[in-house]
Design a protein around this motif. Structure first.
Motif, PDB file in Angstrom:
ATOM      1  N   HIS A 121     -24.635  54.825 -98.182  1.00 49.58           N
ATOM      2  CA  HIS A 121     -24.120  53.834 -97.224  1.00 49.58           C
ATOM      3  C   HIS A 121     -24.767  54.043 -95.852  1.00 49.58           C
ATOM      4  CE1 HIS A 121     -21.180  51.633 -94.762  1.00 49.58           C
ATOM      5  NE2 HIS A 121     -21.019  52.734 -94.046  1.00 49.58           N
ATOM      6  N   HIS A 151     -23.244  57.027 -87.986  1.00 46.54           N
ATOM      7  CA  HIS A 151     -22.001  56.396 -87.523  1.00 46.54           C
ATOM      8  C   HIS A 151     -20.759  56.952 -88.221  1.00 46.54           C
ATOM      9  CE1 HIS A 151     -22.628  53.849 -91.078  1.00 46.54           C
ATOM     10  NE2 HIS A 151     -21.378  53.443 -90.962  1.00 46.54           N
ATOM     11  N   ASP A 152     -20.886  57.331 -89.491  1.00 44.94           N
ATOM     12  CA  ASP A 152     -19.721  57.841 -90.220  1.00 44.94           C
ATOM     13  C   ASP A 152     -19.709  59.370 -90.307  1.00 44.94           C
ATOM     14  OD1 ASP A 152     -18.235  55.532 -90.780  1.00 44.94           O
ATOM     15  OD2 ASP A 152     -19.498  55.003 -92.486  1.00 44.94           O
ATOM     16  N   ASP A 237     -22.968  47.740 -90.608  1.00 46.42           N
ATOM     17  CA  ASP A 237     -21.982  48.452 -91.427  1.00 46.42           C
ATOM     18  C   ASP A 237     -21.249  47.462 -92.335  1.00 46.42           C
ATOM     19  OD1 ASP A 237     -20.335  50.569 -92.260  1.00 46.42           O
ATOM     20  OD2 ASP A 237     -18.938  50.332 -90.580  1.00 46.42           O
ATOM     21  N   TYR A 247     -18.420  53.041 -99.798  1.00 48.49           N
ATOM     22  CA  TYR A 247     -18.192  54.420-100.258  1.00 48.49           C
ATOM     23  C   TYR A 247     -16.733  54.679-100.565  1.00 48.49           C
ATOM     24  CZ  TYR A 247     -16.857  54.478 -95.437  1.00 48.49           C
ATOM     25  OH  TYR A 247     -16.256  54.150 -94.266  1.00 48.49           O
TER      26      TYR A 247
HETATM   27 FE   LIG Z   1     -19.749  52.853 -92.263  1.00 46.56          FE
END
Ligand SMILES: [Fe+2]
Ligand SMILES: [Fe+2]
Length: 294
Positions: A121, A151-152, A237, A247
């Motif tokens: 992702h 970002h995650d 995203d 995810y």
């Molecule tokens: Fe994300």
């Protein structure tokens, strides 16, 4: 009891745990590569110095540079050659990607979630964010690539350091769908955006990246200066999640928000659809060629 104070303490406590965990092993290289990415005046010799400090990284970079993915006809045997054949910007992206991928090894697969899926992702979001900058805004997009990739990062911190609770949360979302941020906030008192932003702050990431990580689920919270950047990460995203690069089982935010941000960024839907298609092809290539290493 003061709820807010408790939340603050536990987030600070989590960050302390990060510093003594294997996660901290990427800190030095990642912080330096990020400052080289955001500094257009940075020289290639600084980059080479950074790589040469880390022999396993050198080996990985050469492997990637020689992979069919980059399809150079030359046999690249050292970093200087890699720099010439694949270019400074791509080399910076490879370094960041290789270092970040170290956080996503192992783990377990629960209800569709795994570190591998999260890595896939992150890479897809990085590709799309960079392409929006490069092809639509006429900019290099190195920071957009970095923000997409990272970002995650708050999720991987939770997965690594609050493993059991996080896995239970993911499992519970399968039967009672809600956004991950809502689930995290009710369980931990903070969500992965806040975790990522606190990490970015303590590791001295550039401001744009810090906000890209911290506000990717609520760009309106970002400073005016960086809001369009953060909206680009939101859009990338959202679209890649919707395209099967998610995810975890969770409902996406209201599509009207996405449409508003696409308008705010001055993007056309036909152009975005073409870019998403390009990223899908890129991801297929990456997956076939074994470049997706985590
Ligand atoms: Fe994300
Ligand atoms: Fe997220």
């Amino acid at each position: 009891m003061d709820g807010e104070e408790k939340t603050d303490n536990s987030l600070a406590g989590l960050l302390e745990l990060v510093e003594t965990s294997p996660l901290a092993s990427i800190k030095g290289t990642v912080s330096r590569i990020l400052s080289l990415i955001s500094d257009p005046a940075a020289s290639s010799s600084e980059l080479i110095q950074l790589i040469e400090l880390d022999p396993p990284l050198t080996a990985k970079i050469l492997r990637v540079a020689n992979s069919a993915y980059y399809a150079t006809s030359k046999d690249i045997s050292d970093i200087h050659q890699a720099l010439i054949w694949i270019g400074l910007d791509t080399l910076k992206e490879i370094i960041l990607t290789q270092k970040m991928s170290e956080l996503y090894h192992g783990g377990t697969s629960v209800a569709g979630y795994s570190r591998f899926q999260l890595w896939r992702h992150s890479l897809a979001v990085a590709f799309l964010a960079k392409n929006i900058y490069r092809r639509e805004f006429g900019e290099k997009g190195n920071n957009a690539y970095a923000a997409g990739l990272m970002h995650d990062i708050g999720i991987i911190v939770e997965d690594q350091l609050l493993h059991q609770e996080f896995m239970q949360l993911v499992q519970s979302m399968k039967d009672a769908p809600r956004s991950l941020s809502d689930g995290e906030t009710s369980l931990f008192g903070y969500d992965h955006g806040l975790v990522g932003m606190a990490l970015a702050e303590s590791w001295n990431f550039p401001a744009e990246l810090k906000e890209g990580i911290g506000f990717h689920h609520n760009p309106e919270g970002a400073s005016k200066e960086h809001r369009l950047f953060v909206k680009t990460i939101f859009v990338a995203d959202y679209l890649m999640f919707a395209q099967g690069y998610g995810y975890v089982a969770m409902p996406l935010p209201d599509r009207e928000i996405l449409e508003q941000y696409v308008r705010d960024l001055g993007l056309q839907w036909y152009a975005l659809r073409a870019l998403v298609e390009l990223v899908r092809e890129e991801m297929e290539k990456v997956e076939q060629k074994g470049y997706l290493v985590a």
